[in-house]
Write a protein that holds these residues in place. Structure first.
Motif, PDB file in Angstrom:
ATOM      1  N   ASN A  37      17.481 -22.418  -4.499  1.00  0.00           N
ATOM      2  CA  ASN A  37      17.322 -23.706  -3.835  1.00  0.00           C
ATOM      3  C   ASN A  37      18.228 -24.751  -4.468  1.00  0.00           C
ATOM      4  OD1 ASN A  37      15.358 -22.370  -2.415  1.00  0.00           O
ATOM      5  ND2 ASN A  37      13.640 -23.575  -3.182  1.00  0.00           N
ATOM      6  N   PHE A  38      18.182 -24.843  -5.782  1.00  0.00           N
ATOM      7  CA  PHE A  38      18.976 -25.847  -6.492  1.00  0.00           C
ATOM      8  C   PHE A  38      20.459 -25.710  -6.176  1.00  0.00           C
ATOM      9  CE2 PHE A  38      21.395 -27.440 -10.124  1.00  0.00           C
ATOM     10  CZ  PHE A  38      20.838 -28.707 -10.307  1.00  0.00           C
ATOM     11  N   PHE A  39      20.939 -24.471  -6.210  1.00  0.00           N
ATOM     12  CA  PHE A  39      22.355 -24.248  -5.950  1.00  0.00           C
ATOM     13  C   PHE A  39      22.642 -24.019  -4.469  1.00  0.00           C
ATOM     14  CE2 PHE A  39      21.990 -23.164 -10.474  1.00  0.00           C
ATOM     15  CZ  PHE A  39      23.003 -23.973 -10.973  1.00  0.00           C
ATOM     16  N   GLY A  40      21.617 -24.211  -3.638  1.00  0.00           N
ATOM     17  CA  GLY A  40      21.821 -24.092  -2.199  1.00  0.00           C
ATOM     18  C   GLY A  40      22.310 -25.379  -1.565  1.00  0.00           C
ATOM     19  N   TYR A  41      22.265 -26.475  -2.340  1.00  0.00           N
ATOM     20  CA  TYR A  41      22.726 -27.758  -1.812  1.00  0.00           C
ATOM     21  C   TYR A  41      24.247 -27.784  -1.676  1.00  0.00           C
ATOM     22  CZ  TYR A  41      18.104 -29.852  -2.373  1.00  0.00           C
ATOM     23  OH  TYR A  41      16.765 -30.143  -2.253  1.00  0.00           O
ATOM     24  N   PHE A  42      24.704 -28.349  -0.575  1.00  0.00           N
ATOM     25  CA  PHE A  42      26.140 -28.488  -0.335  1.00  0.00           C
ATOM     26  C   PHE A  42      26.792 -29.279  -1.466  1.00  0.00           C
ATOM     27  CE2 PHE A  42      29.917 -30.301   1.754  1.00  0.00           C
ATOM     28  CZ  PHE A  42      30.421 -29.188   2.413  1.00  0.00           C
ATOM     29  N   THR A  43      26.072 -30.284  -1.968  1.00  0.00           N
ATOM     30  CA  THR A  43      26.595 -31.101  -3.068  1.00  0.00           C
ATOM     31  C   THR A  43      26.917 -30.247  -4.286  1.00  0.00           C
ATOM     32  OG1 THR A  43      25.543 -33.188  -2.451  1.00  0.00           O
ATOM     33  CG2 THR A  43      26.005 -32.854  -4.784  1.00  0.00           C
ATOM     34  N   VAL A 149      25.589 -20.917   7.959  1.00  0.00           N
ATOM     35  CA  VAL A 149      24.934 -19.683   8.396  1.00  0.00           C
ATOM     36  C   VAL A 149      23.808 -19.313   7.429  1.00  0.00           C
ATOM     37  CG1 VAL A 149      25.216 -17.195   8.704  1.00  0.00           C
ATOM     38  CG2 VAL A 149      26.899 -18.769   9.669  1.00  0.00           C
ATOM     39  N   VAL A 150      24.090 -19.368   6.135  1.00  0.00           N
ATOM     40  CA  VAL A 150      23.078 -19.031   5.127  1.00  0.00           C
ATOM     41  C   VAL A 150      21.903 -20.007   5.204  1.00  0.00           C
ATOM     42  CG1 VAL A 150      22.589 -18.878   2.657  1.00  0.00           C
ATOM     43  CG2 VAL A 150      24.719 -17.940   3.562  1.00  0.00           C
ATOM     44  N   VAL A 151      22.202 -21.295   5.347  1.00  0.00           N
ATOM     45  CA  VAL A 151      21.147 -22.311   5.438  1.00  0.00           C
ATOM     46  C   VAL A 151      20.258 -22.070   6.655  1.00  0.00           C
ATOM     47  CG1 VAL A 151      20.699 -24.750   5.950  1.00  0.00           C
ATOM     48  CG2 VAL A 151      22.323 -24.120   4.155  1.00  0.00           C
ATOM     49  N   LEU A 152      20.873 -21.765   7.797  1.00  0.00           N
ATOM     50  CA  LEU A 152      20.096 -21.537   9.021  1.00  0.00           C
ATOM     51  C   LEU A 152      19.242 -20.275   8.902  1.00  0.00           C
ATOM     52  CD1 LEU A 152      22.724 -22.504  11.751  1.00  0.00           C
ATOM     53  CD2 LEU A 152      20.821 -23.859  10.879  1.00  0.00           C
ATOM     54  N   ILE A 153      19.773 -19.250   8.274  1.00  0.00           N
ATOM     55  CA  ILE A 153      18.994 -18.022   8.076  1.00  0.00           C
ATOM     56  C   ILE A 153      17.797 -18.305   7.174  1.00  0.00           C
ATOM     57  CG2 ILE A 153      19.004 -15.733   7.020  1.00  0.00           C
ATOM     58  CD1 ILE A 153      21.898 -15.432   7.965  1.00  0.00           C
ATOM     59  N   ARG A 154      18.036 -19.045   6.090  1.00  0.00           N
ATOM     60  CA  ARG A 154      16.943 -19.369   5.181  1.00  0.00           C
ATOM     61  C   ARG A 154      15.921 -20.280   5.863  1.00  0.00           C
ATOM     62  NH1 ARG A 154      17.426 -21.016  -0.760  1.00  0.00           N
ATOM     63  NH2 ARG A 154      15.223 -20.544  -0.391  1.00  0.00           N
ATOM     64  N   GLY A 155      16.395 -21.237   6.637  1.00  0.00           N
ATOM     65  CA  GLY A 155      15.491 -22.141   7.318  1.00  0.00           C
ATOM     66  C   GLY A 155      14.573 -21.409   8.279  1.00  0.00           C
ATOM     67  N   ALA A 156      15.124 -20.376   8.931  1.00  0.00           N
ATOM     68  CA  ALA A 156      14.346 -19.602   9.898  1.00  0.00           C
ATOM     69  C   ALA A 156      13.449 -18.575   9.228  1.00  0.00           C
ATOM     70  CB  ALA A 156      15.283 -18.900  10.874  1.00  0.00           C
ATOM     71  N   ASP A 158      12.469 -18.414   5.363  1.00  0.00           N
ATOM     72  CA  ASP A 158      11.507 -18.904   4.360  1.00  0.00           C
ATOM     73  C   ASP A 158      11.205 -20.392   4.478  1.00  0.00           C
ATOM     74  OD1 ASP A 158      13.688 -20.216   3.227  1.00  0.00           O
ATOM     75  OD2 ASP A 158      13.946 -18.753   1.623  1.00  0.00           O
ATOM     76  N   GLY A 159      11.843 -21.065   5.448  1.00  0.00           N
ATOM     77  CA  GLY A 159      11.520 -22.458   5.711  1.00  0.00           C
ATOM     78  C   GLY A 159      12.218 -23.475   4.828  1.00  0.00           C
ATOM     79  N   TRP A 160      13.041 -23.015   3.861  1.00  0.00           N
ATOM     80  CA  TRP A 160      13.712 -23.973   2.977  1.00  0.00           C
ATOM     81  C   TRP A 160      15.051 -24.395   3.560  1.00  0.00           C
ATOM     82  CZ3 TRP A 160      18.343 -24.404   0.359  1.00  0.00           C
ATOM     83  CH2 TRP A 160      18.419 -25.445  -0.578  1.00  0.00           C
ATOM     84  N   VAL A 161      15.281 -25.690   3.601  1.00  0.00           N
ATOM     85  CA  VAL A 161      16.579 -26.235   3.998  1.00  0.00           C
ATOM     86  C   VAL A 161      16.944 -27.329   3.000  1.00  0.00           C
ATOM     87  CG1 VAL A 161      16.406 -25.732   6.467  1.00  0.00           C
ATOM     88  CG2 VAL A 161      15.488 -27.872   5.583  1.00  0.00           C
ATOM     89  N   PRO A 162      18.216 -27.483   2.678  1.00  0.00           N
ATOM     90  CA  PRO A 162      18.609 -28.468   1.674  1.00  0.00           C
ATOM     91  C   PRO A 162      18.561 -29.910   2.163  1.00  0.00           C
ATOM     92  CG  PRO A 162      20.533 -27.361   2.551  1.00  0.00           C
ATOM     93  CD  PRO A 162      19.341 -26.655   3.116  1.00  0.00           C
ATOM     94  N   TYR A 163      18.757 -30.108   3.469  1.00  0.00           N
ATOM     95  CA  TYR A 163      18.814 -31.468   3.997  1.00  0.00           C
ATOM     96  C   TYR A 163      17.956 -31.596   5.250  1.00  0.00           C
ATOM     97  CZ  TYR A 163      22.792 -31.365   0.847  1.00  0.00           C
ATOM     98  OH  TYR A 163      23.585 -31.196  -0.257  1.00  0.00           O
TER      99      TYR A 163
END
Length: 204
Positions: A37-43, A149-156, A158-163
Motif C-alpha cells: 500500500n505504502f509503495f502503491g502511491y503514484f507519489t 492497471v495494477v491500481v484498478l485490479i487491486r481496487g476491484a 481487495d478494495g484498496w486504492v491510493p487516491y
C-alpha cells in the motif's frame, strides 16, 4: 558544469530516499504499514523513479561516461511523472486524507513540492540530453498505464486504492474518466518534455 549537474542530481536523489524512508518509519511508528500500500502511491513510485534517474545520471557524469539513450528517456519520464505529482497533489489532493501515508510535513514537502520543482527545472535548464523523437512519445505512457492497471485490479479485488478519485465505489464511469485524464495529461506533459529536449539553456 557537468559536475554541477551531477552534484545537484545526487543531492536530489538522496533527499528523496531520506524523505521516503523517514515517512515510512514515521507511519510505522503510528500504525501498521503495508508495504504494497505504502509503495502503491503514484507519489512514492514517481519519486523512486526520479531518484533512480538522478542517481544513475550522476554516476555516469562522475565516471565521465556518456549517458545512454535509455537513461535520457528515464529522466524524461521522471520529469513528466514528478510534474504530475506536484500539480495533482497541490491542486486536488492537498486536503485529502491518504491513510496517514503523507503526514510527516517536511517529507511531504520534499516529495510533493521541492522534488517536482527541481525535476522540471533540471530537465528544462540542464542541456545534457539528446533530442527525443515525438514518434516515441508513447514511451511516457508505459509506467502510468501499468500503474493504473495494477491500481484498478487491486481496487476491484481487495478494495484498496491510493487516491479517492480511483475508488471503484465512485463508479467505474468516473474512474474511467480520471484514467483518460491521467493518460492525456501524461501525453501532454510528455510532449512538453520532448519539446524541451531541443532546448539548451545551460550547456554541459
Amino acid at each position: 558544469m557537468k559536475i554541477l549537474f551531477a552534484s545537484l542530481r545526487a543531492i536530489a536523489a538522496i533527499a528523496i530516499v531520506v524523505a521516503i524512508t523517514a515517512q515510512f518509519l514515521h507511519t510505522a511508528s503510528l500504525t501498521t504499514v503495508y508495504p504494497l500500500n505504502f509503495f502503491g502511491y503514484f507519489t512514492n513510485q514517481s519519486n523512486i523513479i526520479a531518484a533512480m534517474a538522478f542517481a544513475i545520471s550522476a554516476l555516469f557524469i562522475f565516471s565521465k561516461r556518456a549517458q545512454p539513450d535509455w537513461l535520457i528517456y528515464l529522466r524524461a519520464l521522471a520529469t513528466v511523472v514528478m510534474a504530475i505529482v506536484g500539480i495533482v497533489y497541490n491542486t486536488i489532493l492537498v486536503n485529502a486524507g491518504l491513510d496517514d501515508s503523507f503526514n510527516l510535513q517536511w517529507s511531504n514537502d520534499i516529495l510533493h513540492i521541492w522534488i517536482p520543482i527541481y525535476a522540471v527545472l533540471d530537465w528544462a535548464l540542464f542541456g545534457d540530453r539528446k533530442k527525443l523523437p515525438f514518434d516515441k512519445l508513447w514511451v511516457m505512457l508505459i509506467y502510468p498505464v501499468i500503474w493504473l492497471v495494477v491500481v484498478l485490479i487491486r481496487g476491484a479485488s481487495d478494495g484498496w486504492v491510493p487516491y479517492p478519485f480511483l475508488d471503484p465505489a465512485t463508479g467505474y464511469a468516473s474512474v474511467a474518466v480520471y484514467c483518460l485524464i491521467i493518460s492525456a495529461v501524461t501525453i501532454l506533459f510528455g510532449y512538453a518534455a520532448y519539446a524541451l529536449s531541443r532546448v539548451r539553456v545551460l550547456k554541459p
